[in-house]
Design an enzyme around this catalytic site. Structure first.
Site, PDB file in Angstrom:
ATOM      1  N   TYR A 257       0.847  -1.200   0.000  1.00 24.81           N
ATOM      2  CA  TYR A 257       0.000   0.000   0.000  1.00 24.81           C
ATOM      3  C   TYR A 257       0.874   1.239   0.000  1.00 24.81           C
ATOM      4  O   TYR A 257       2.061   1.196   0.339  1.00 24.81           O
ATOM      5  CB  TYR A 257      -0.948   0.001   1.215  1.00 24.81           C
ATOM      6  N   CYS A 258       0.267   2.354  -0.424  1.00 23.82           N
ATOM      7  CA  CYS A 258       0.919   3.663  -0.349  1.00 23.82           C
ATOM      8  C   CYS A 258      -0.182   4.707  -0.205  1.00 23.82           C
ATOM      9  O   CYS A 258      -1.322   4.361   0.076  1.00 23.82           O
ATOM     10  CB  CYS A 258       1.787   3.907  -1.585  1.00 23.82           C
ATOM     11  N   THR A 259       0.137   5.983  -0.389  1.00 27.10           N
ATOM     12  CA  THR A 259      -0.832   7.047  -0.111  1.00 27.10           C
ATOM     13  C   THR A 259      -2.072   6.960  -0.998  1.00 27.10           C
ATOM     14  O   THR A 259      -3.193   6.913  -0.516  1.00 27.10           O
ATOM     15  CB  THR A 259      -0.179   8.426  -0.320  1.00 27.10           C
TER      16      THR A 259
END
Ligand SMILES: [Zn+2]
Ligand SMILES: [Zn+2]
Length: 411
Positions: A257-259
């Site tokens: 995951y990331c922003t």
């Protein structure tokens, strides 16, 4: 053509149809397009969706035509009238300089601010848009020969405001300098997991949960059990993640995951290209997960704790109220990122209200405390060259000693 869309009306005032018209009380958000107690002309199929409590419709001329399409439900704008959103898309983009100047001129004319990167591989945009102009932006995208059909929907922020001062459209790699991944690699997309299903995925036995952001983003908020490589750039992070994953069985579960999703779209494609077969990523990133948490707060506990760091004036959105980080200056519980008030320094670090007062909103360097008091004009006149190395900028926790930032330039 009729499409079932958003509920625009709070109340159908006189639900009995008069010919093809109905009187409605619009939702507050739509009062700029529909006057209270106004008559709306319905298309034949729309009548079937008309009830006492709500009205789902796409009309002829009474509503902006795009209102009922892919971006619904629309958010409530911030008190300044702005809505913050992001989107990205990978596709072959020719004539990037022309596209860049078009975007700069035409989006600026709509009053849009934000940061946009274009490259031969597509677009990555983070924007604050005046609420009344969202439809114009959507129409602009759909009428553009370059972008038509490329942006499936906007990723709405959790907290809305004008998060940028101006609009900057740049020709630049979409994710990070030094990571230029071709469309042939990007075509190996990882599997996208919807936010509502992410919690279940996190419970997969032996799953490696990877946080593909910077360590300073990870400091203020993260999913439990997530691993964030201890490195300084996305390039290094990608290398380390590849090494880490290739020591495991090819089909071992990887969750990233990331922003907002783009870093994982890139990293996930690279891992798939390496022959890893079980790579999944959170669609829309923590932003979309945060939306999901807001919607289901009563029934479901958030698996993300703390704040989602954002690269704009807000410097983060609260997902849950837990505070995971500490003030870089005094060590007390705090997750508020600030930039040193001395604009030439601009160091990004975590500062509690007590330290903000004590150090006059600076990183504590004598030079910064002195110069932060100067007028804006004076500071511009006395502008200094960059004060911190990349490493120091992404690792503020390493430069502080006894509440004061130590800069090699000061000696
Ligand atoms: Zn403090
Ligand atoms: Zn400073």
């Amino acid at each position: 053509m009729f499409r079932r869309g958003v509920s625009v009306a709070r109340r159908v005032v006189a639900p009995r149809l008069r010919g093809t018209h109905v009187w409605i009380q619009p939702q507050p958000l739509y009062t700029q397009w529909i006057k209270p107690r106004s008559a709306i002309r319905l298309t034949e199929p729309a009548r079937r969706y008309t009830t006492h409590s709500s009205l789902y419709l796409r009309t002829h001329t009474d509503l902006p035509p795009q209102l009922s399409t892919m971006d619904a439900p629309y958010p409530v704008p911030g008190s300044d009238g702005f809505v913050t959103l992001s989107f990205y898309s990978f596709f072959s983009l020719q004539s990037i300089q022309t596209t860049r100047s078009h975007l700069q001129a035409q989006w600026e004319a709509l009053g849009i601010v934000g940061r946009v990167y274009v490259s031969n591989e597509g677009i990555n945009a983070q924007l604050s848009v005046p609420f009344a102009k969202i439809i114009d932006l959507r129409e602009w995208l759909e009428h553009s020969t370059v972008f038509r059909g490329r942006i499936s929907r906007f990723n709405w922020a959790l907290e809305h405001s004008q998060a940028f001062k101006a609009l900057h459209v740049r020709v630049r790699p979409l994710v990070a300098a030094g990571v230029e991944v071709g469309l042939d690699v990007l075509a190996n997309e990882p599997e996208y997991v919807e936010p509502k299903d992410w919690g279940k995925e996190l419970d997969t036995p032996d799953a490696l949960v990877l946080d593909m952001r910077n360590t300073y983003e990870y400091r203020v908020g993260r999913f439990d059990n997530a691993v964030c490589p201890d490195v300084d750039t996305f390039r290094e992070e990608l290398d380390q993640v590849r090494t880490m994953c290739l020591t495991r069985p090819r089909d071992a579960p990887i969750l990233m995951y990331c922003t907002g999703g783009i870093r994982c779209s890139v990293a996930g494609a690279v891992l798939r290209g390496d022959g890893l077969t079980n790579v999944k990523t959170l669609r829309g990133g923590v932003i979309a997960y945060g939306q999901h948490v807001r919607k289901t707060q009563e029934t479901q506990e958030s698996r993300f704790r703390g704040k989602n760091f954002t690269f704009d004036k807000r410097r983060g959105e609260v997902v849950t109220s837990e505070i995971l980080a500490k003030c870089d200056q005094c060590g007390s519980e705090c997750d508020t990122f600030v930039n040193c008030a001395h604009t030439s320094c601009n160091l990004l670090f975590i500062q509690c209200p007590g330290c903000a007062e004590k150090h006059k909103k600076t990183c504590g360097r004598e030079l910064c405390v002195e110069r932060a008091q100067l007028s804006h004009e004076e500071r511009v006149k006395q502008k200094l060259p960059p004060q911190w190395s990349h490493r120091e900028r992404v690792r503020p926790e390493l430069v502080f000693r006894d509440g004061v930032a130590h800069n090699p330039l000061d000696n």
